[in-house]
Design a protein around this motif. Sequence first.
Motif, mmCIF file in Angstrom:
data_model
loop_
_atom_site.group_PDB
_atom_site.id
_atom_site.type_symbol
_atom_site.label_atom_id
_atom_site.label_comp_id
_atom_site.label_asym_id
_atom_site.label_seq_id
_atom_site.Cartn_x
_atom_site.Cartn_y
_atom_site.Cartn_z
ATOM 1 N N LEU A 22 2.424 -9.017 4.930
ATOM 2 C CA LEU A 22 1.762 -7.993 4.124
ATOM 3 C C LEU A 22 2.784 -7.120 3.385
ATOM 4 N N LEU A 23 3.870 -6.777 4.052
ATOM 5 C CA LEU A 23 4.893 -5.960 3.403
ATOM 6 C C LEU A 23 5.582 -6.710 2.262
ATOM 7 N N SER A 24 5.745 -8.013 2.438
ATOM 8 C CA SER A 24 6.466 -8.790 1.425
ATOM 9 C C SER A 24 5.559 -9.337 0.339
ATOM 10 N N GLU A 25 4.307 -9.653 0.679
ATOM 11 C CA GLU A 25 3.412 -10.300 -0.286
ATOM 12 C C GLU A 25 2.349 -9.370 -0.851
ATOM 13 N N SER A 26 2.052 -8.285 -0.163
ATOM 14 C CA SER A 26 0.991 -7.366 -0.611
ATOM 15 C C SER A 26 1.519 -5.932 -0.573
ATOM 16 N N PRO A 27 2.514 -5.642 -1.404
ATOM 17 C CA PRO A 27 3.192 -4.345 -1.315
ATOM 18 C C PRO A 27 2.329 -3.151 -1.723
ATOM 19 N N LYS A 28 1.185 -3.409 -2.336
ATOM 20 C CA LYS A 28 0.350 -2.290 -2.784
ATOM 21 C C LYS A 28 -0.335 -1.581 -1.633
ATOM 22 N N TYR A 29 -0.362 -2.213 -0.469
ATOM 23 C CA TYR A 29 -1.067 -1.631 0.667
ATOM 24 C C TYR A 29 -0.167 -0.715 1.494
ATOM 25 N N THR A 30 -0.784 0.320 2.044
ATOM 26 C CA THR A 30 -0.158 1.113 3.100
ATOM 27 C C THR A 30 -0.574 0.495 4.427
ATOM 28 N N LEU A 31 0.375 0.249 5.304
ATOM 29 C CA LEU A 31 0.052 -0.322 6.612
ATOM 30 C C LEU A 31 0.060 0.781 7.661
ATOM 31 N N LEU A 32 -1.019 0.868 8.417
ATOM 32 C CA LEU A 32 -1.145 1.809 9.528
ATOM 33 C C LEU A 32 -1.145 0.974 10.799
ATOM 34 N N LEU A 33 -0.069 1.040 11.547
ATOM 35 C CA LEU A 33 0.202 0.108 12.642
ATOM 36 C C LEU A 33 0.132 0.833 13.975
ATOM 37 N N THR A 34 -0.780 0.402 14.837
ATOM 38 C CA THR A 34 -0.905 1.063 16.128
ATOM 39 C C THR A 34 -0.321 0.208 17.240
ATOM 40 N N VAL A 35 0.293 0.900 18.190
ATOM 41 C CA VAL A 35 0.823 0.261 19.399
ATOM 42 C C VAL A 35 0.487 1.161 20.583
ATOM 43 N N ARG A 36 0.462 0.578 21.744
ATOM 44 C CA ARG A 36 0.149 1.369 22.938
ATOM 45 C C ARG A 36 1.333 2.240 23.348
ATOM 46 N N ASN A 37 2.543 1.714 23.126
ATOM 47 C CA ASN A 37 3.754 2.416 23.553
ATOM 48 C C ASN A 37 4.703 2.566 22.373
ATOM 49 N N LEU A 38 4.902 3.796 21.910
ATOM 50 C CA LEU A 38 5.795 4.071 20.782
ATOM 51 C C LEU A 38 7.258 4.185 21.189
ATOM 52 N N SER A 39 7.518 4.215 22.487
ATOM 53 C CA SER A 39 8.862 4.471 22.987
ATOM 54 C C SER A 39 9.847 3.385 22.575
ATOM 55 N N ALA A 40 11.102 3.790 22.388
ATOM 56 C CA ALA A 40 12.170 2.840 22.077
ATOM 57 C C ALA A 40 12.445 1.901 23.237
ATOM 58 N N THR A 41 11.916 2.220 24.421
ATOM 59 C CA THR A 41 12.098 1.328 25.572
ATOM 60 C C THR A 41 11.216 0.091 25.471
ATOM 61 N N ASP A 42 10.214 0.122 24.590
ATOM 62 C CA ASP A 42 9.357 -1.044 24.393
ATOM 63 C C ASP A 42 10.047 -1.976 23.396
ATOM 64 N N THR A 43 10.518 -3.096 23.873
ATOM 65 C CA THR A 43 11.305 -3.994 23.022
ATOM 66 C C THR A 43 10.491 -4.544 21.855
ATOM 67 N N ASN A 44 9.208 -4.743 22.060
ATOM 68 C CA ASN A 44 8.388 -5.295 20.979
ATOM 69 C C ASN A 44 8.125 -4.250 19.897
ATOM 70 N N THR A 45 7.952 -3.003 20.296
ATOM 71 C CA THR A 45 7.810 -1.941 19.302
ATOM 72 C C THR A 45 9.091 -1.796 18.497
ATOM 73 N N GLU A 46 10.236 -1.964 19.157
ATOM 74 C CA GLU A 46 11.511 -1.901 18.441
ATOM 75 C C GLU A 46 11.649 -3.061 17.455
ATOM 76 N N LYS A 47 11.159 -4.240 17.826
ATOM 77 C CA LYS A 47 11.179 -5.373 16.894
ATOM 78 C C LYS A 47 10.310 -5.071 15.678
ATOM 79 N N LEU A 48 9.168 -4.422 15.917
ATOM 80 C CA LEU A 48 8.297 -4.041 14.810
ATOM 81 C C LEU A 48 9.001 -3.042 13.893
ATOM 82 N N ARG A 49 9.684 -2.079 14.478
ATOM 83 C CA ARG A 49 10.436 -1.112 13.668
ATOM 84 C C ARG A 49 11.498 -1.812 12.815
ATOM 85 N N GLN A 50 12.129 -2.834 13.377
ATOM 86 C CA GLN A 50 13.142 -3.569 12.623
ATOM 87 C C GLN A 50 12.525 -4.274 11.427
#
Length: 333
Positions: A22-50
């Motif tokens: 979506l970020l690369s092919e549909s740049p006109k959209y704002t993405l609102l992304l929810t996760v259960r754990n926002l902490s940097a200790t969550d490795t998957n949330t950190e991958k999403l941030r990357q």
Amino acid sequence: MAGTILITGANGSLAMPAVHRLLSESPKYTLLLTVRNLSATDTNTEKLRQIISHFPEKSALLRQLDLADLTAVHNFADSIAADVTAARLPALAGIVCNAYYWNLNGPVELTSDGFEKTFQVNHLSHAALVLRLLGSFDPAGGRVVLFASDAHWPGKNKLEKQSPAIPDTMELLVKPPADPTDDRFGWGFQRYANSKLAIIMWMYALNRYLEKDPKLNHIVAVAINPGNLSDSRALRTNTPQMLNYLSRFVIQPLRPLLKFTDPTMRTASEAAKDVADLASGRAHDGERGYFTLLKKDDSAPESKDKDKQQILWNKTLEWTKIVKGNTALQFVF
């Protein structure tokens, strides 16, 4: 059409490549992304941030949301609706109900709301979120993407040991008795399959109500079976060690061969493309209904029972505390 696409469980195996697309092919959209754990200790949330960091010029917002807490869901919906009203956030163009839960290792679990956890996370909380936010959609149109599975159809999924079915007493979906045997895997998978069956039934009812509502008939809902994902973390989360081994050493390496017996076997990245394209309207724009991959399909016979759909619809409103004052949908009560 510009707008906001909300994705739950945005740090999941399928969601992260969908976000990238979506970020690369549909740049006109704002993405609102929810996760259960926002902490940097969550490795998957950190991958999403990357992933997000690779598109600094695009708009992607991370928010915390625990779908095992209906109060949190209602509060989150209130805040998003307020942001849209105040133009701090573009109107919604889509909601992707990606987050999920299952437990194939343990007994029945109840949330703090007193409901069976798999059913609440997979169906109830997403239903509440959608109904609360219908009034925040762009008048030009939008789409709700719900997640189904071939597990909803008795006999179709090889992990099935207990057939999925909606009980006549639907209260049993949210407050089931203890498992009748110690087959944790079988009963846990049935609870997951039942939640997927309920999602599809609710989708049909939602579309009927949306079509009747002159202010909201520009919104469509789909339920997609994204396929059996060989590299999904789901196969290694709350599952027996044997399924973990099968995932790593059999399913993933042999996926090209397994596709001959299961044509829906594919990677999370392949499925993510379809989900992103459904959410953005690049695929099947304006269409409603049930899809397997990106092909319009028939769902299980029980899912089409309109009487059961209506009972489930009414019970979902009751369980999620959706009332006239907190949803824009008319002709519901």
